[in-house]
Design a protein around this motif. Structure first.
Motif, PDB file in Angstrom:
ATOM      1  N   SER A 104       0.848  -1.194   0.000  1.00 43.90           N
ATOM      2  CA  SER A 104       0.000   0.000   0.000  1.00 43.90           C
ATOM      3  C   SER A 104       0.884   1.244   0.000  1.00 43.90           C
ATOM      4  O   SER A 104       1.741   1.395   0.879  1.00 43.90           O
ATOM      5  CB  SER A 104      -0.921   0.002   1.226  1.00 43.90           C
ATOM      6  OG  SER A 104      -1.660   1.192   1.309  1.00 43.90           O
ATOM      7  N   THR A 156       0.966   5.278   0.314  1.00 47.14           N
ATOM      8  CA  THR A 156       0.259   6.487   0.732  1.00 47.14           C
ATOM      9  C   THR A 156       1.144   7.693   0.434  1.00 47.14           C
ATOM     10  O   THR A 156       2.322   7.697   0.778  1.00 47.14           O
ATOM     11  CB  THR A 156      -0.068   6.443   2.231  1.00 47.14           C
ATOM     12  OG1 THR A 156      -0.806   5.251   2.524  1.00 47.14           O
ATOM     13  CG2 THR A 156      -0.899   7.649   2.643  1.00 47.14           C
ATOM     14  N   TRP A 203      -3.916   7.108  -1.494  1.00 49.32           N
ATOM     15  CA  TRP A 203      -3.176   5.860  -1.497  1.00 49.32           C
ATOM     16  C   TRP A 203      -3.581   5.022  -2.700  1.00 49.32           C
ATOM     17  O   TRP A 203      -4.634   5.210  -3.300  1.00 49.32           O
ATOM     18  CB  TRP A 203      -3.402   5.072  -0.205  1.00 49.32           C
ATOM     19  CG  TRP A 203      -4.780   4.458  -0.124  1.00 49.32           C
ATOM     20  CD1 TRP A 203      -5.920   5.059   0.287  1.00 49.32           C
ATOM     21  CD2 TRP A 203      -5.131   3.139  -0.503  1.00 49.32           C
ATOM     22  NE1 TRP A 203      -6.984   4.206   0.203  1.00 49.32           N
ATOM     23  CE2 TRP A 203      -6.527   3.004  -0.283  1.00 49.32           C
ATOM     24  CE3 TRP A 203      -4.432   2.040  -1.002  1.00 49.32           C
ATOM     25  CZ2 TRP A 203      -7.211   1.817  -0.547  1.00 49.32           C
ATOM     26  CZ3 TRP A 203      -5.114   0.862  -1.268  1.00 49.32           C
ATOM     27  CH2 TRP A 203      -6.481   0.764  -1.029  1.00 49.32           C
ATOM     28  N   ARG A 204      -2.695   4.086  -3.013  1.00 47.79           N
ATOM     29  CA  ARG A 204      -3.005   3.105  -4.049  1.00 47.79           C
ATOM     30  C   ARG A 204      -2.271   1.816  -3.727  1.00 47.79           C
ATOM     31  O   ARG A 204      -1.263   1.816  -3.012  1.00 47.79           O
ATOM     32  CB  ARG A 204      -2.620   3.616  -5.427  1.00 47.79           C
ATOM     33  CG  ARG A 204      -1.135   3.585  -5.743  1.00 47.79           C
ATOM     34  CD  ARG A 204      -0.869   4.125  -7.124  1.00 47.79           C
ATOM     35  NE  ARG A 204       0.529   3.893  -7.535  1.00 47.79           N
ATOM     36  CZ  ARG A 204       1.070   4.441  -8.603  1.00 47.79           C
ATOM     37  NH1 ARG A 204       0.369   5.286  -9.345  1.00 47.79           N
ATOM     38  NH2 ARG A 204       2.328   4.169  -8.923  1.00 47.79           N
ATOM     39  N   SER A 205      -2.784   0.718  -4.245  1.00 46.07           N
ATOM     40  CA  SER A 205      -2.182  -0.591  -4.015  1.00 46.07           C
ATOM     41  C   SER A 205      -1.319  -0.986  -5.211  1.00 46.07           C
ATOM     42  O   SER A 205      -1.720  -0.797  -6.363  1.00 46.07           O
ATOM     43  CB  SER A 205      -3.278  -1.640  -3.792  1.00 46.07           C
ATOM     44  OG  SER A 205      -2.719  -2.918  -3.559  1.00 46.07           O
TER      45      SER A 205
END
Length: 364
Positions: free
Chosen positions: A124, A126, A137-139
């Motif tokens: 993850s 952020t 955020w992004r995965s």
């Protein structure tokens, strides 16, 4: 009026940077993670490598990377890396800051404290602007795997059963004709195949003569591990540390037998990490590559009972066409296991039991 213009200008700058970073900060930013090796043994130290690339002119003010791993891997915390550890899982947090067109690489020392297959499938990310006015955020998908092999029990502590598969004794026991090695001729005996007749020698002597085959040793050993920690248990195993010691015993025997030139196989009533509901079984084979494959399977072994051990033995009995040496590693002996051991011996197998103990195993 001057101070008002300063305030208005500052607000406009903050709003503008918020807009710019919100829209462009994560463009052309990539994150990857890897270990410096694909496999190791319990107790070894390895490195986890993080790489962050910012392939644009706009900087990345701050970026926090978080991921989850099992506690079997022990990390050392530093100024930009923090670990929050629970009983089974731990959360890793790395903090980055990059200028434009910059690549950053970090290496973390990792102690492989426990056997297992450790995977990181995602992280993850952020991120935010200079003044903390926004965050998002992004995965990121990852494909990271580290196999930690069980540490084979020290040869001096491994009390091997005094059976024929040890050393030169195996040569005298498992002796069989090799159809590809011819050492001469002999007189025909009842039961010899017609394909074995040496017609030249027959014509010369006037009596049926057949090829004499040389002899070669045929070694077969299968290690059978029981993940049940006591008789009458259900699927869940309570004393996993005891079974882990049993896995180290299995690794030690398989290593020793392979070094002696034996063909080795393995079976366990636990299951492989990616194949739940099915007992783990490795057919017999020889050589260093086969031993490495056995180590890989032991690393992926899940300590969860798929079948009662005596039931697994009953299923395997039907598959074994030829007799061989069997070593059973189990924390206990039950009537069902004893009955199957007797049946296997009646079929020509040599069966030994190595009870799992805290400081080693003694053959019975």
């Amino acid at each position: 009026m001057g101070i008002h213009w300063y305030i208005i200008s500052a607000v406009l700058v903050m709003l503008l940077q918020r807009f710019i970073f919100r829209r462009f900060v994560m463009r052309k930013v990539s994150y990857s993670r890897s270990f410096n090796v694909q496999s190791c043994f319990e107790g070894d130290s390895v490195e986890m490598v993080e790489r962050l690339v910012n392939d644009k002119l706009i900087p990345v003010p701050w970026l926090r990377v978080e991921s989850i791993l099992h506690t079997g891997l022990k990390f050392q915390s530093d100024a930009n890396f923090d670990v929050s550890s629970g009983q089974f899982l731990q959360n890793h947090r790395s903090l980055f800051s990059l200028t434009g067109k910059k690549q950053l690489t970090r290496r973390h020392s990792v102690h492989a404290a426990q056997r297992g297959c450790y995977r990181v499938t995602s992280a993850s990310l952020t991120f935010g602007d200079l003044f903390g006015m926004f965050s998002a955020w992004r995965s990121v998908p990852l494909q990271v795997e580290l196999l930690v092999y069980p540490q084979p029990v020290d040869r001096e502590l491994l009390q091997l059963p005094s059976r024929s598969w040890q050393g030169d004794i195996a040569v005298r026991r498992w002796i069989a004709e090799d159809p590809f090695v011819i050492s001469g001729v002999r007189a025909y005996r009842s039961g010899d195949s017609l394909k074995m007749i040496n017609w030249n020698a027959t014509a010369r002597t006037g009596n049926l003569q057949v090829h004499r085959r040389d002899y070669t040793a045929d070694y077969r050993l299968t290690v059978l591990l029981n993940v049940e920690d006591h008789a009458g248990m259900w699927d869940a195993v309570n004393d996993t540390s005891m079974i882990e010691h049993g896995i180290r015993l299995a690794a030690g025997i398989l290593q020793y037998a392979t070094e002696q030139g034996l063909e080795t196989g393995f079976a366990c009533n636990g299951h492989e990490l990616d194949v739940p509901g099915k007992v783990m079984k490795v057919e017999r084979g020889g050589g260093s590559e086969h031993l490495t494959y056995l180590y890989e399977q032991l690393a992926k072994l899940v300590i969860f009972r798929t079948l009662p051990f005596h039931t697994m033995l009953e299923q395997l009995e039907a598959e074994w066409d030829e007799p061989g040496d069997l070593v059973i590693i189990s924390a206990f002996m039950s009537e069902g296991i004893q009955s199957m051991m007797a049946r296997l011996r009646e079929r020509g197998h040599a069966v030994d039991w190595l009870p799992i103990a805290e400081r080693g195993a003694e053959a019975v």
